[in-house]
Design an enzyme around this catalytic site. Sequence first.
Site, short mmCIF file in Angstrom:
data_model
loop_
_atom_site.label_atom_id
_atom_site.label_comp_id
_atom_site.label_asym_id
_atom_site.label_seq_id
_atom_site.Cartn_x
_atom_site.Cartn_y
_atom_site.Cartn_z
CE LYS A 1 -3.50 -2.67 -0.05
NZ LYS A 1 -4.64 -2.94 0.89
C1 LIG Z 1 -5.68 -3.79 1.37
C2 LIG Z 1 -7.03 -3.34 1.45
C3 LIG Z 1 -7.79 -3.86 2.61
C4 LIG Z 1 -7.54 -4.56 3.66
O1 LIG Z 1 -6.41 -4.10 4.25
P1 LIG Z 1 -5.50 -5.24 5.15
O2 LIG Z 1 -4.46 -4.08 5.91
O3 LIG Z 1 -4.82 -6.18 4.08
O4 LIG Z 1 -6.43 -6.08 6.06
C5 LIG Z 1 -9.19 -3.53 2.21
N1 LIG Z 1 -9.65 -2.70 1.29
C6 LIG Z 1 -8.98 -2.79 0.16
C7 LIG Z 1 -9.63 -1.87 -1.03
C8 LIG Z 1 -7.79 -2.84 0.06
O5 LIG Z 1 -6.73 -2.89 -0.92
#
Ligand SMILES: *Cc1c(COP(=O)(O)O)cnc(C)c1O
Length: 386
Positions: free
Chosen positions: A180
């Site tokens: 991310k």
């Molecule tokens: C990565 C992601 C999540 C979940 O995040 P985690 O930290 O992996 O639990 C939720 N929604 C979207 C759109 C994501 O890309």
Amino acid sequence: MLPYGKQQIDQDEIEAITRVLRSDWLTTGPAVDRFEEDLATATGSTHAVAACNGTAALHMAMQALEIGPGDEVIVPAITFVATANAVLYQGGCPVFADVAADTLLIDPEDVEKKITIRTRAIVAVDYAGQPCDYRRLREIANRHGLALVADACHSLGGQYAGKKVGSLADLNCFSFHPVKPITTGEGGAVTTCSADYAGRMRKFRNHGLDSDFRQRAVSGRHAYAMLDLGFNYRLTDIQAAIGSCQLQKLERFTQQRQWLADCYAQHLSRSDLGFLPLARAEDRDSAWHLFVVRCQSAQKICRDGAYEHLRRSKIGCNVHYQPVYQHPFYSETLGYPQDTCPVANAAYQEILTLPLFPAMTEADVAFVCDALQRFPRNEQGKSQAA
Ligand SMILES: *Cc1c(COP(=O)(O)O)cnc(C)c1O
């Protein structure tokens, strides 16, 4: 293998976690407070509540809104499963809205069509890093008395009409997974301008207790009261210290992603290869979490063929995402219909995510685009038709 996403960790993160490891507080300590302040500042919001991952952040947002059995929450068809799962955790019912064909962002017109007397909230997902149409979504939410939530897991660092992601919805959810925009290993947070929502989420992430360990250490009292059923969704100080370092680099990371995305766009438009980047809306700046192209079936480009071709060329491309209701738990266990979002269903056949992360070079982009150019499209198109 060139991965589709990758974190960037430097000496300052290593020094920051070393300081935490030598301190008294590994969790519920001052590094968490500091990261929350840093995130609120970076997003132009009032409160930030850290969580152990983005999924927990989404769950906290649903709980803050008191979503429960009988409540419907509108979510886009194309997103990571966690967006819809968070509604289910609270006993609510996710209702899928279709996406716009050119951006794959939730389609405000379809949102309106999916509103019923049970609808309580809209969750907008800033797919690939591009903020949704928050002006129209806000207008719809206000007209129907709904809460507006942003799943901003892709879009930290982005902007809409001059306002930063994190200050666009009532509750804005982030993930700090390594792929991310910034990372803490695992991690997440919700930003909000409501002190009431923030207070509810702080309680919910700490078992539903009225105080945390450090508050009791400071006040010298041992007693606590459990007011609600909560979870342990806390972020550690070790993770928070990484987060504060990463936030200082967010602007640089975002600019680098933007520049690489522009390189891709140039390469792909120079040679009409049949790989069409998603449309960019004019009034917003994407955080460029993902560089997604549509493999145009009209030009006989088969997505799965292109995917395998790139993997063979040591390029770690990916697909984001299969419509959530197509997963067996939604289609078979819960019985979701498969024909409610035709644009999403068609898009899923064509989408391909190309590598994009701040440490990539222009040479990496050229390498990916050269591989796309070598893709034997006609044969693949025929074998798909056969
Ligand atoms: C990565 C992601 C999540 C979940 O995040 P985690 O930290 O992996 O639990 C939720 N929604 C979207 C759109 C994501 O890309």
